[in-house]
Design a protein around this motif. Structure first.
Motif, PDB file in Angstrom:
ATOM      1  N   ASP A  85     -67.967  28.537  14.223  1.00  0.00           N
ATOM      2  CA  ASP A  85     -69.182  28.125  13.322  1.00  0.00           C
ATOM      3  C   ASP A  85     -70.644  28.770  13.911  1.00  0.00           C
ATOM      4  O   ASP A  85     -71.479  29.019  13.002  1.00  0.00           O
ATOM      5  CB  ASP A  85     -69.412  26.552  13.594  1.00  0.00           C
ATOM      6  N   CYS A  86     -70.813  28.590  15.206  1.00  0.00           N
ATOM      7  CA  CYS A  86     -71.849  29.449  15.689  1.00  0.00           C
ATOM      8  C   CYS A  86     -71.968  31.106  15.315  1.00  0.00           C
ATOM      9  O   CYS A  86     -73.132  31.266  15.012  1.00  0.00           O
ATOM     10  CB  CYS A  86     -72.310  29.009  17.322  1.00  0.00           C
ATOM     11  N   PHE A  87     -71.004  31.638  15.572  1.00  0.00           N
ATOM     12  CA  PHE A  87     -70.929  33.018  15.358  1.00  0.00           C
ATOM     13  C   PHE A  87     -71.196  33.184  13.716  1.00  0.00           C
ATOM     14  O   PHE A  87     -71.762  34.244  13.369  1.00  0.00           O
ATOM     15  CB  PHE A  87     -69.655  33.766  15.827  1.00  0.00           C
ATOM     16  N   LEU A  99     -74.832  32.780  13.076  1.00  0.00           N
ATOM     17  CA  LEU A  99     -75.608  34.123  13.557  1.00  0.00           C
ATOM     18  C   LEU A  99     -75.181  35.400  12.678  1.00  0.00           C
ATOM     19  O   LEU A  99     -76.205  36.245  12.637  1.00  0.00           O
ATOM     20  CB  LEU A  99     -75.184  34.390  14.931  1.00  0.00           C
ATOM     21  N   SER A 100     -73.919  35.652  12.148  1.00  0.00           N
ATOM     22  CA  SER A 100     -73.767  36.786  11.467  1.00  0.00           C
ATOM     23  C   SER A 100     -74.386  36.789  10.261  1.00  0.00           C
ATOM     24  O   SER A 100     -74.431  37.849   9.445  1.00  0.00           O
ATOM     25  CB  SER A 100     -72.066  36.529  11.123  1.00  0.00           C
ATOM     26  N   GLY A 101     -75.080  35.707   9.563  1.00  0.00           N
ATOM     27  CA  GLY A 101     -75.865  35.716   8.365  1.00  0.00           C
ATOM     28  C   GLY A 101     -77.162  36.392   8.587  1.00  0.00           C
ATOM     29  O   GLY A 101     -77.717  36.400   7.530  1.00  0.00           O
ATOM     30  N   VAL A 102     -77.573  37.041   9.852  1.00  0.00           N
ATOM     31  CA  VAL A 102     -78.877  37.673  10.165  1.00  0.00           C
ATOM     32  C   VAL A 102     -79.108  38.798   9.372  1.00  0.00           C
ATOM     33  O   VAL A 102     -77.889  39.615   8.861  1.00  0.00           O
ATOM     34  CB  VAL A 102     -78.952  38.031  11.484  1.00  0.00           C
ATOM     35  N   LYS A 103     -80.247  39.012   8.625  1.00  0.00           N
ATOM     36  CA  LYS A 103     -80.453  40.297   7.825  1.00  0.00           C
ATOM     37  C   LYS A 103     -81.156  41.384   8.885  1.00  0.00           C
ATOM     38  O   LYS A 103     -82.242  40.977   9.431  1.00  0.00           O
ATOM     39  CB  LYS A 103     -81.283  39.721   6.852  1.00  0.00           C
ATOM     40  N   ARG A 133     -74.007  41.249   7.500  1.00  0.00           N
ATOM     41  CA  ARG A 133     -72.281  41.394   7.581  1.00  0.00           C
ATOM     42  C   ARG A 133     -71.925  40.382   6.535  1.00  0.00           C
ATOM     43  O   ARG A 133     -72.001  39.150   6.390  1.00  0.00           O
ATOM     44  CB  ARG A 133     -72.201  40.826   9.272  1.00  0.00           C
ATOM     45  N   ASP A 134     -70.718  40.818   6.224  1.00  0.00           N
ATOM     46  CA  ASP A 134     -69.693  40.060   5.203  1.00  0.00           C
ATOM     47  C   ASP A 134     -68.514  40.338   6.055  1.00  0.00           C
ATOM     48  O   ASP A 134     -67.508  41.170   5.990  1.00  0.00           O
ATOM     49  CB  ASP A 134     -69.567  40.862   3.970  1.00  0.00           C
ATOM     50  N   VAL A 135     -68.257  39.335   6.881  1.00  0.00           N
ATOM     51  CA  VAL A 135     -67.124  39.158   7.691  1.00  0.00           C
ATOM     52  C   VAL A 135     -65.813  39.213   7.060  1.00  0.00           C
ATOM     53  O   VAL A 135     -64.886  39.858   7.496  1.00  0.00           O
ATOM     54  CB  VAL A 135     -67.257  38.357   8.795  1.00  0.00           C
ATOM     55  N   SER A 136     -65.624  38.297   5.997  1.00  0.00           N
ATOM     56  CA  SER A 136     -64.470  38.034   5.271  1.00  0.00           C
ATOM     57  C   SER A 136     -64.170  39.302   4.561  1.00  0.00           C
ATOM     58  O   SER A 136     -62.964  39.680   4.508  1.00  0.00           O
ATOM     59  CB  SER A 136     -64.527  37.061   4.245  1.00  0.00           C
ATOM     60  N   GLU A 163     -65.907  42.879  15.539  1.00  0.00           N
ATOM     61  CA  GLU A 163     -67.045  42.433  16.211  1.00  0.00           C
ATOM     62  C   GLU A 163     -66.640  40.675  16.484  1.00  0.00           C
ATOM     63  O   GLU A 163     -66.875  40.355  17.343  1.00  0.00           O
ATOM     64  CB  GLU A 163     -68.343  42.335  15.435  1.00  0.00           C
ATOM     65  N   PHE A 164     -66.442  40.096  15.300  1.00  0.00           N
ATOM     66  CA  PHE A 164     -66.179  38.686  15.191  1.00  0.00           C
ATOM     67  C   PHE A 164     -65.010  38.444  16.049  1.00  0.00           C
ATOM     68  O   PHE A 164     -65.164  37.603  17.091  1.00  0.00           O
ATOM     69  CB  PHE A 164     -65.862  38.002  13.802  1.00  0.00           C
ATOM     70  N   GLU A 165     -63.808  38.725  15.917  1.00  0.00           N
ATOM     71  CA  GLU A 165     -62.765  38.737  16.858  1.00  0.00           C
ATOM     72  C   GLU A 165     -63.056  38.882  18.195  1.00  0.00           C
ATOM     73  O   GLU A 165     -62.518  38.126  19.263  1.00  0.00           O
ATOM     74  CB  GLU A 165     -61.433  39.552  16.374  1.00  0.00           C
TER      75      GLU A 165
END
Length: 864
Positions: free
Chosen positions: A79-81, A84-88, A114-117, A845-847
């Motif tokens: 949830d935290c990551f 934070l990934s929503g940063v522009k 970032r669009d992680v999915s 990056e996420f993993e």
């Protein structure tokens, strides 16, 4: 902690202590309903938001399919990551005159999210209107649109009222076209489309070291960009002997020659091998500058000049003489275009017998020690060359001429906005450019750069006066002498003074009449410097060491700056060069600012003897309650790069979990003058290791609440991580490495940058050997490598590797991992099959950092 119990026993008692609980002690829970696989957690015991994963509650943590899955129990970290990934992040900016009444300036911004999915970067255009004097305290309202998913390049036109998009062709035209250009209104409405066939050029280069993206002529009718040159050699189409194709093959052979036209059932061979440009430029072999006529849809290649050792046209020497071209810049009147050319072979690097030290392409990205030259072309000549090719000219004549500066490194040329004349039928132009002559001579990839100007004259039609340079075997423009504006800064008098130019490019819009603004590194911060072109006087526009500033655009006497700091997400600001006033124009979304408030950490910059610094980032504010007693030492890669005080996703993530971070800019980092940088080659694995240990000892001695340490790094930072684990094993409880250099001796024959191995291991100025490293070379490379200390490692290590890494091949890492396995040490290895050296795709990056959090939780999770 789970005890194996029979099915008929009492409900299972679980001691659940997860990293997300942060409870200080495990929570006792009763697991209900053991008759079957659906287990639940008693809601009355769900405290501290701790979640017990079903696999943790079973004796065998495997799913129904028998697969063991880890890491588990990381919901809070995920949830935290994700938040934070929503940063522009603001990538580019432009300032133009507005057409709206009362708002003289229009600011265009290109940001990425970032669009992680989707495993991609969303790119978003936004625009806002601001007063010319930057008055007003409120952030101006902006609006914009998200770019299509298949768009990989975008740029506003010279007028600022349209945007040019480069998109991947549709599936139907993919085999025939290389790019689809779309000219759009600011709301995204398509006004015009131009489809470029693959026979004209290959893939378009997005922004990077070779390309600045798209450069528009002053009138906005023409643009210049960089694209791959179609292969000049190939093989016939095989398979005409097949009976099913015999009739068709015979008919085609009569017209065009057998084997030149594909038929049903035929195939094409691979042909001659040609080196590519290595890391991040895989399959990119030869680039050229192209002009696009936005009104007529014509595309023409700017045919470059070559440096030939002989006047004869020798096909065997074609690869040696070839060049790759990029970074175009138009003259103020639009008649001329300047660009950089990189020879495919470093002809200036020769051994004592005159043999080329390295007769192949070397990696370009992050490597500013490459030979480079400026060239000039008259746009009218480029279009005339296109007309001649349509009339049957087979071998195109060069439309460009070398603009020689007397240097082996001249790149990133930009026309000065002012010209002199016409006088006596001549117009005098000036070009501002960078030189990495120190990097070229020393072999260090990112040594201190120099700033030059050079003038030349052309007639009123843009025709150039040129002559033959017999020594270099090329045609070159007759010009005035080069003027060095800023030279190499070996050592600044004080730490507050300008430390030198550490930059790879000049932003075209940042060259004004009397000065130029440059991005540079100033010790622990990315900074902006202003240079007077007449005197060479340098001043730092930004001086803060706990905040970084990045120059992303310029125009109308204003700079567009992206700024951030640890705990403070990126914002976009305008800077008025005349009065020095700042004005914020864009920031994060209200939802992001609400979920990730500022002030979650404290920053301490500590100076050390020997001219190097460290940055300590500790949890503060709401995060202070979760602070741990462990610090993570993070040496940077390169080694000639630097940590900056800025907002970095993975650093914010680790701090939010309670870890303190110690970022070390050891001697050899950029931003501290050239003398400190050149002190490291020949001493890697020793000097940089000692600097990291000194910084860690000073941190643990000065800071309360810190008593344990972990070390983490990538590339050369991974090299130092393994050195520290081997040479100072008692100091670290675990380690994390990302694409580390484990053995320079094993790397030298497999990397795209072999000269790096010679320079860093054997000393500055050492060139690659024509016939490979000697036994003595390999011995010295091995002795300064981490593999020499592998037997001393005792800490658990997490390995994150990219299968497609061309810079540091993963095979050497596997040898090191095998050595640790032989000792029975705890370790975990993840290989990302589609990633290269940076490991930067959103999902990777996420993993990567979810696993880092899990690994740290296992080995640093308990307070002592």
């Amino acid at each position: 902690v789970c005890r194996r119990v029979p099915r008929s026993a009492e409900p299972l008692t679980v001691l659940a202590g997860t990293a997300s609980a942060r409870a200080g002690r495990p929570q006792k829970r009763r697991i209900l309903g053991l008759g079957g696989h659906r287990l639940g957690v008693n809601q009355e015991t769900r405290t501290h938001k701790a979640r017990v994963n079903i696999a943790l509650c079973m004796a065998n943590p495997k799913s129904k399919d028998g697969v063991r899955r880890e890491p588990l129990g990381m919901e809070d970290e995920v949830d935290c990551f994700e938040k934070l990934s929503g940063v522009k992040e603001f990538k580019r900016g432009w300032v133009m005159r507005s057409s709206k009444t009362g708002s003289p300036l229009s600011v265009l911004l290109l940001s990425a999210q970032r669009d992680v999915s989707g495993n991609r970067q969303r790119k978003i255009w936004s625009r806002c209107e601001v007063p010319a004097d930057l008055s007003g305290l409120e952030r101006p309202q902006s609006f914009g649109f998200q770019l299509p998913q298949d768009c990989f390049l975008s740029q506003p036109t010279a007028s600022g009222n349209k945007i040019l998009l480069a998109r991947k062709p549709s599936q139907e035209s993919l085999n025939k076209a290389s790019v689809l250009w779309e000219l759009c209104a600011l709301d995204g409405t398509v006004l015009k489309s131009i489809l470029v066939p693959k026979t004209t050029h290959g893939q378009v280069y997005p922004e990077g070291y070779i390309s600045r993206g798209v450069e528009f002529s002053p009138d906005g009718r023409t643009c210049a960009y960089v694209a791959e040159v179609p292969a000049a050699r190939g093989t016939p189409h095989w398979g005409y002997g097949l009976e099913a194709n015999s009739a068709r093959a015979g008919a085609e052979a009569e017209v065009e020659g057998k084997g030149t036209t594909p038929g049903l059932g035929t195939w094409t061979g691979h042909g001659d091998h040609e080196d590519d440009w290595g890391e991040l430029f895989v399959s990119r072999r030869r680039a050229a500058v192209y002009l696009l006529d936005l009104e007529g849809g014509r595309v023409a290649k700017v045919e470059p000049q070559l440096m030939r050792d002989s006047d004869e046209d020798d096909e065997e020497m074609e690869d040696v003489d070839a060049v790759t071209c990029g970074k175009p810049s138009f003259s103020p009147d639009g008649k001329l275009v300047c660009f950089t050319s990189w020879p495919h072979v470093q002809k200036g690097w020769r051994d004592q017998d005159g043999n080329l030290c390295c007769a192949k392409k070397l990696g370009l990205v992050y490597c500013y020690n490459r030979e480079s030259y400026l060239q000039l072309a008259r746009c009218e000549d480029v279009w005339s060359s296109l007309d001649r090719s349509g009339e049957g000219e087979v071998v195109p004549r060069p439309a460009a001429y070398f603009f020689l500066t007397g240097l082996r490194s001249s790149h990133s040329g930009v026309f000065h906005p002012d010209t002199v004349g016409p006088k006596d039928g001549l117009v005098v132009y000036k070009i501002v450019f960078l030189s990495h002559e120190s990097a070229y001579n020393s072999g260090c990839h990112n040594a201190c750069a120099e700033l030059y100007t050079k003038s030349f004259a052309a007639d009123e039609q843009g025709r150039l006066n040129h002559h033959r340079h017999d020594g270099l075997g090329c045609e070159c423009v007759t010009s005035y002498d080069s003027l060095r504006v800023v030279g190499v800064v070996d050592r600044a008098e004080t730490k507050e003074d300008f430390q030198g130019i550490f930059s790879a490019d000049i932003l075209p819009g940042a060259v004004f009449s009397d000065e130029v603004y440059l991005q540079t590194q100033h010790r622990c911060a990315a900074a902006i410097a202003a240079v007077k072109l007449d005197t060479g006087a340098c001043r730092l526009v930004t001086r803060s060491q706990d905040r970084s500033h990045f120059l992303i655009g310029a125009g109308q006497g204003k700079l567009v700056v992206a700024t951030s700091a640890p705990g403070s997400p990126p914002k976009a600001k305008l800077y008025a060069t005349a009065g020095g006033m700042w004005r914020e124009v864009a920031g994060q979304s209200p939802s992001f600012e609400a979920s990730v408030p500022e002030g979650g950490c404290s920053v301490t910059v500590r100076e050390h003897e020997g001219n190097f610094d460290s940055i300590l980032i500790r949890p503060a504010g709401a995060a202070a309650g979760a602070a741990k007693d462990a610090v993570i030492l993070i040496p940077h890669g390169g080694p000639h790069s630097a940590h900056s005080s800025q907002w970095v996703l993975y650093q914010e993530f680790l701090v939010s979990l309670g870890y303190s971070l110690l970022l070390v800019n050891y001697r050899g980092s950029v931003g501290y003058g050239n003398e400190a940088l050149l002190s490291l080659p020949g001493r890697v694995g020793d000097q940089d290791v000692r600097d990291c240990v000194e910084a860690l000892d000073a941190c643990l001695e000065a800071e309360d609440g810190l008593g344990r340490a972990c070390v983490m790094g990538g590339s050369h930072g991974g090299f130092l991580t393994l050195h520290l684990l081997g040479q100072h094993r008692s100091k670290f409880e675990c380690g994390v490495v990302r694409n580390p250099v484990t053995s320079i001796a094993g790397m030298v024959s497999a990397t795209d940058i072999p000269e790096w191995c010679y320079c860093e291991a054997l000393g500055a100025g050492t060139r690659p050997r024509c016939f490979g490293p000697t036994a003595e070379d390999l011995d010295r490379m091995l002795r300064c490598s981490p593999i020499a200390h592998a037997s001393e490692v005792e800490a658990p290590t997490l390995w994150l590797l990219g299968q497609e890494d061309r810079r540091v091949r993963p095979l050497a890492a596997m040898d090191y991992i095998a050595a640790l396995k032989a000792k029975g040490l705890p370790l975990k290895t993840i290989v990302f099959p589609k990633d290269s050296h940076p490991l930067s795709s959103p999902q990777t990056e996420f993993e990567s950092f979810i696993n880092v959090a899990w690994w740290l939780g296992r080995h640093l999770g308990k307070q002592k």
